[in-house]
Enzyme design. Structure first.
Site, PDB file in Angstrom:
ATOM      1  N   VAL A 165       0.868  -1.173   0.000  1.00  0.00           N
ATOM      2  CA  VAL A 165       0.000   0.000   0.000  1.00  0.00           C
ATOM      3  C   VAL A 165       0.908   1.226   0.000  1.00  0.00           C
ATOM      4  CG1 VAL A 165      -1.776   1.279   1.251  1.00  0.00           C
ATOM      5  CG2 VAL A 165      -1.798  -1.231   1.265  1.00  0.00           C
TER       6      VAL A 165
ATOM      7  N   ARG B  53      -3.496   3.218   6.333  1.00  0.00           N
ATOM      8  CA  ARG B  53      -4.503   3.510   7.366  1.00  0.00           C
ATOM      9  C   ARG B  53      -5.850   3.883   6.763  1.00  0.00           C
ATOM     10  NH1 ARG B  53      -2.582   1.549  11.950  1.00  0.00           N
ATOM     11  NH2 ARG B  53      -0.637   2.416  12.680  1.00  0.00           N
TER      12      ARG B  53
ATOM     13  N   GLY C  75      -7.643   1.419   5.062  1.00  0.00           N
ATOM     14  CA  GLY C  75      -8.332   0.152   4.857  1.00  0.00           C
ATOM     15  C   GLY C  75      -7.917  -0.592   3.601  1.00  0.00           C
TER      16      GLY C  75
ATOM     17  N   GLY D  11      -4.952  -2.151   2.828  1.00  0.00           N
ATOM     18  CA  GLY D  11      -4.293  -3.431   3.105  1.00  0.00           C
ATOM     19  C   GLY D  11      -5.288  -4.511   3.486  1.00  0.00           C
TER      20      GLY D  11
ATOM     21  N   TYR E 167      -1.344  -8.092  10.753  1.00  0.00           N
ATOM     22  CA  TYR E 167      -1.633  -9.473  10.368  1.00  0.00           C
ATOM     23  C   TYR E 167      -2.124 -10.283  11.565  1.00  0.00           C
ATOM     24  CZ  TYR E 167       1.095  -8.234   6.208  1.00  0.00           C
ATOM     25  OH  TYR E 167       1.576  -7.624   5.082  1.00  0.00           O
TER      26      TYR E 167
END
Length: 161
Positions: A90, A96, A98, A100, A134
């Protein structure tokens, strides 16, 4: 998708764009010298007669925000195929937002729709924001496994005459 975020399949016209994002990722990962591929090789891998990888591009209000690139694997333990997420990137100005999560969810949906058993990837140990992201999604960090690689002279040496 809401908020102008859209994930679309990569097309042959996107090869130069994807390659430029790969270079951005390599710079972020402090590994620019390791990028020895070319847009031509990337095009062949994504769109040639023997396609070995797939990619999607994330856009926010029509502007490129990132990409994901993956290929099929196989698990002998599951006796089912899976996906190896080679790159999920990204752009810094879009983090930040959304992107990813949307890219990873898109790849996960592809795996589920195809009946694959898993999605796997590696991440650099110093990318703590990514690692925490993750983990928050439920991804298991495989501490007991170490990645190994043969390439270049080492690959040729092991392959032998």
């Amino acid at each position: 998708m809401s908020g102008g975020l859209r994930i679309r399949d990569a097309e042959p016209v996107d090869v130069e764009l994807i390659f430029s994002l790969i270079v951005e990722l390599a710079d972020y990962e402090r590994a620019m010298e390791r990028v020895i591929g070319t847009p031509g090789l990337l095009s062949e891998s994504l769109f040639g007669d023997d396609r070995v990888a797939e990619a999607v591009i994330a856009e926010i209000d029509g502007e490129t925000a990132g990409f994901a690139l993956w290929f099929r694997t196989f698990s002998t333990w599951l006796c089912r195929p899976g996906l190896w997420l080679e790159d999920l990137y990204v752009s810094p100005e879009q983090r930040r937002a959304g992107v990813g999560r949307a890219l990873l969810a898109h790849v996960a949906r592809i795996a589920v729709e195809r009946g694959y058993g898993r999605v796997e990837w590696s991440a650099l140990h110093w990318t703590t924001l990514a690692l925490d992201f993750y983990e928050a999604l439920g991804a298991e960090r495989m501490h007991e496994w170490q990645v190994h690689r043969l390439e270049g002279d080492a690959l040729a040496r092991v392959a032998g005459p």
